[in-house]
Scaffold this motif. Sequence first.
Motif, PDB file in Angstrom:
ATOM      1  N   SER A   1       0.873  -1.178   0.000  1.00  0.00           N
ATOM      2  CA  SER A   1       0.000   0.000   0.000  1.00  0.00           C
ATOM      3  C   SER A   1       0.908   1.225   0.000  1.00  0.00           C
ATOM      4  O   SER A   1       2.069   1.155  -0.407  1.00  0.00           O
ATOM      5  CB  SER A   1      -0.930  -0.027   1.219  1.00  0.00           C
ATOM      6  N   ALA A   2       0.417   2.358   0.473  1.00  0.00           N
ATOM      7  CA  ALA A   2       1.181   3.607   0.423  1.00  0.00           C
ATOM      8  C   ALA A   2       2.492   3.469   1.202  1.00  0.00           C
ATOM      9  O   ALA A   2       2.529   2.892   2.295  1.00  0.00           O
ATOM     10  CB  ALA A   2       0.341   4.751   0.990  1.00  0.00           C
ATOM     11  N   ARG A   3       3.565   3.995   0.596  1.00  0.00           N
ATOM     12  CA  ARG A   3       4.923   3.986   1.149  1.00  0.00           C
ATOM     13  C   ARG A   3       5.445   2.579   1.416  1.00  0.00           C
ATOM     14  O   ARG A   3       6.327   2.378   2.252  1.00  0.00           O
ATOM     15  CB  ARG A   3       5.005   4.813   2.447  1.00  0.00           C
TER      16      ARG A   3
ATOM     17  N   LEU B   1      14.142   0.065   1.828  1.00  0.00           N
ATOM     18  CA  LEU B   1      14.803   0.662   0.674  1.00  0.00           C
ATOM     19  C   LEU B   1      14.880   2.163   0.879  1.00  0.00           C
ATOM     20  O   LEU B   1      13.900   2.785   1.324  1.00  0.00           O
ATOM     21  CB  LEU B   1      14.026   0.353  -0.615  1.00  0.00           C
ATOM     22  N   ARG B   2      16.016   2.761   0.532  1.00  0.00           N
ATOM     23  CA  ARG B   2      16.210   4.197   0.733  1.00  0.00           C
ATOM     24  C   ARG B   2      16.513   4.854  -0.614  1.00  0.00           C
ATOM     25  O   ARG B   2      17.676   5.007  -0.995  1.00  0.00           O
ATOM     26  CB  ARG B   2      17.329   4.462   1.731  1.00  0.00           C
ATOM     27  N   PRO B   3      15.494   5.254  -1.366  1.00  0.00           N
ATOM     28  CA  PRO B   3      15.714   5.897  -2.672  1.00  0.00           C
ATOM     29  C   PRO B   3      16.282   7.287  -2.505  1.00  0.00           C
ATOM     30  O   PRO B   3      16.103   7.946  -1.462  1.00  0.00           O
ATOM     31  CB  PRO B   3      14.311   5.920  -3.290  1.00  0.00           C
ATOM     32  N   ASP B   4      16.995   7.764  -3.549  1.00  0.00           N
ATOM     33  CA  ASP B   4      17.597   9.089  -3.515  1.00  0.00           C
ATOM     34  C   ASP B   4      16.516  10.164  -3.425  1.00  0.00           C
ATOM     35  O   ASP B   4      15.564  10.178  -4.223  1.00  0.00           O
ATOM     36  CB  ASP B   4      18.441   9.313  -4.774  1.00  0.00           C
ATOM     37  N   GLY B   5      16.680  11.082  -2.474  1.00  0.00           N
ATOM     38  CA  GLY B   5      15.799  12.227  -2.379  1.00  0.00           C
ATOM     39  C   GLY B   5      14.366  11.919  -2.027  1.00  0.00           C
ATOM     40  O   GLY B   5      13.473  12.706  -2.347  1.00  0.00           O
ATOM     41  N   ALA B   6      14.095  10.791  -1.400  1.00  0.00           N
ATOM     42  CA  ALA B   6      12.722  10.427  -1.054  1.00  0.00           C
ATOM     43  C   ALA B   6      12.724   9.676   0.274  1.00  0.00           C
ATOM     44  O   ALA B   6      13.773   9.234   0.763  1.00  0.00           O
ATOM     45  CB  ALA B   6      12.079   9.576  -2.147  1.00  0.00           C
ATOM     46  N   ALA B   7      11.539   9.527   0.838  1.00  0.00           N
ATOM     47  CA  ALA B   7      11.399   8.831   2.113  1.00  0.00           C
ATOM     48  C   ALA B   7      11.654   7.343   1.936  1.00  0.00           C
ATOM     49  O   ALA B   7      11.460   6.792   0.853  1.00  0.00           O
ATOM     50  CB  ALA B   7       9.991   9.069   2.670  1.00  0.00           C
TER      51      ALA B   7
END
Length: 831
Positions: A150-152, A168-174
């Motif tokens: 679901s969300a996030r 997971l830690r994407p660039d420039g995002a939560a």
Amino acid sequence: MSALRAGLRIARRSAWRARGRSTLIMVMIGLPILVLTALLTYLATVTVTPQEDLTARLGAADAHLVQIPEGTELQQEPYGASWHSDGNRPRWPGLSAAEVAELLPPGTRLIPYNVGVLRLGTARVDALETDLRDPLTKGMLTLSEGRFPSAREVAVTSAYGLRPGDILRPDGAAPLTVVGVVEHPHEPSRRMVVGPDLPLSVPEDIWTPDEQGTGWLADTTAPVPWAEVPALNKAGLYVISRAMITDPPSPLYPTGVGVRYTVAIGGLVITGMLVTVLMAGPAFAVGLRRRRGELAQIAAQGGSARHLRTIVLADGLVLGGAATLVATALGIGAGLLAAPVVARSGGRLGPPDVPWGPILGVAALGLLSGLVAALVPAVQAARQNTATVLAGRASTAGDRRGWPLVGAALVLAGLVATVVARRQSDTVWVYASAMLVLFGLLMLTPWLIRFTGRPAARLRPPLRVSVRDAVRHRSRTVSAVAAVFAVTATVVAVSIGSYSEYMDRRNAYTSARPTGMLAIWGGSMGDAAWSKLRGEAVRLLPGVSLASGYQIRDAENRRYTLRYIIRWNGTRTRRTVAVGDPVLLKLLQGRHDPRAVAALESGKAVVFDPAAVRDGKLRLRAGSTSGPPRTVEVPAVVATPAEEHQGGALLPRALVEQAGFRTVERQLYAMHSLPGDSTLWRDLGKVNSRITVASEMGYRNTPDPGLWGWLVGALVLVVGGTLTATRLAAADMRPDRATMAAIGAPPGTLRLVVAGQALYISGLGALVGLVAGAVTGVALSRPMTTRGAGDPATIAVPWPFVIAVVVGLPLLATAAALVTRTRLPLARRHL
């Protein structure tokens, strides 16, 4: 009891008594069947048809639509799509879901289905932004662990190696939490992240119709047929619908089998059967030699020649049938088991599929090969002298007098046909011509054996005995020698053709820059934008020496390009000249060349293509997308570039300005290799999107690795066939070897006699195969390396490979025969 039934019973019992020989024959017949069956089954399983891929592409939806980038013209057709891009980075028009729904039938429901990449530090992972909980996505991905996100939250494919609970830690995002593991129905090795709200990055390369970008799944109230596709393409959408796949238009092209296809398949079938028959033939002859007493007793008790032929042919039917049955079953199993294993390493996987039509055809050919392989021994059995066999004496068969003449005529006809086929654009005709040469040499083989046996008197006693025995028993020697030269000729021809093609491509490779050079090109931008971009490049490449290159513009600021055309390796090649100073010239030459520097500083062009300079002049065409073309002739000198594949020319700024143009710096060059995870393009693109970054990688193709697969196949066939014939020779020579042992010959001498047979068979076959294969390989080089009239053919011989085949394999077969144990049972000698 009928003769056939009795023959089958005798063949079954004989096969069980001589299990080693029977296994050898079954392997010779069954191995090609197993390989072909496994290959056919594997290809059918890994080939995913559009109908089989429908659920994975659309789920339960009726259509999938993807936005086309601006500046791209797309035209979808039932048998492919054609598109044209302006060459810039993709820029999506930003259509809304409501605007797309207006183009579809009323009542259509859309859900987002965006494809891109997720940036995780230096890594990039394929990502899909959609809601897997929606009924429209049912079947696209199967859940194997956890739940749909679901969300996030995200789900990952099993190949990614993560489990529920990982972050997971994407660039420039939560951060995103992994809550499920999913499987793609047809791509088990695919690494992908799926979630309803992902920070996607759009592709940075030129767009192709691979469904990347912003898109939707559509649940329509009416089908979306092919008739509506052009309007959707014109509106900026790439579309795949259920109706397009399940209800395609009638075929646009004829489906009949052409002459070329028929010739190619016929040639493969004939070659495969010929090699199988020649390899299995000596093994059947072993059985005939051992059973000739039994057959003579049947003849003495009233058996006719037809009965004897039936008994021997029954061997081929029984062993060929058993080999075909076992090999077909093993091949199907191997193909089905190999498909998922290979797919895990990369590739696609469809539902298990067995193409029964082609497989039954292969099985029928295998059974027929067994019968044909037993045909010559059957004829020999019918002609054997009963009294001679019962007396324990060996019988010899004479040669057919007309065969050498027929063989010579076929070889001559094949050579003429090869010369004609060499000038055709298709290699299939060269292979077809080679079949005539092959059959002609097969008929000439008895004469070759008799001719090469004449110098036997000058050989050492063990080799003399071996050669004379091979000549005396030409009926078995011919088959073995022919099998060796057929395999050798095929492998040598393929190796010469493939290597010639590789060398032609390597020689045709050309570049205007040396390997390892980094180039940064700015497009149509102002001076301020370029200054900012140049400063960023200097910051991102600390310690790297950058040389300047210049764009050419006219008085009205229209961009021009200077080009000339030369013929490189038989192909017309268009060169774009560079404009720069001695610093750039040093990079292009890889060294300091005082003569070239002096010429450049004096206002002359430095050219790396000698053929382009005539009478000290270089003729250039100045072209522009917005201005009229011009022709410019400038003084030039020829210089040596850094690498032999390199061409092009460098003009000084003063020379370009004398021709009525002006120059502005918009290029940077450096001898610098970017790492594989470099983000230079993306980082410079943030400053200005009109930027191109290119690294000259040099020629990166390698010779066809499949050649060594051919070598392995030749190893099995040549060594196996030679040892089979050697075993037959050892069986026939038992009385002679017993006599030699009785008069004091040591065991080493007896082994040399057997090894001499292997050397003679494999050596003669390899030499004949070398000649035949070289002729065919040279003929293949022309259609494989020429690209039009006037283009000379490239002929290259992979000497290490050819030596390994022609010299190495006979020596290996001889060594194997030398260490093979050959027991000498007590033999009765007639005085």
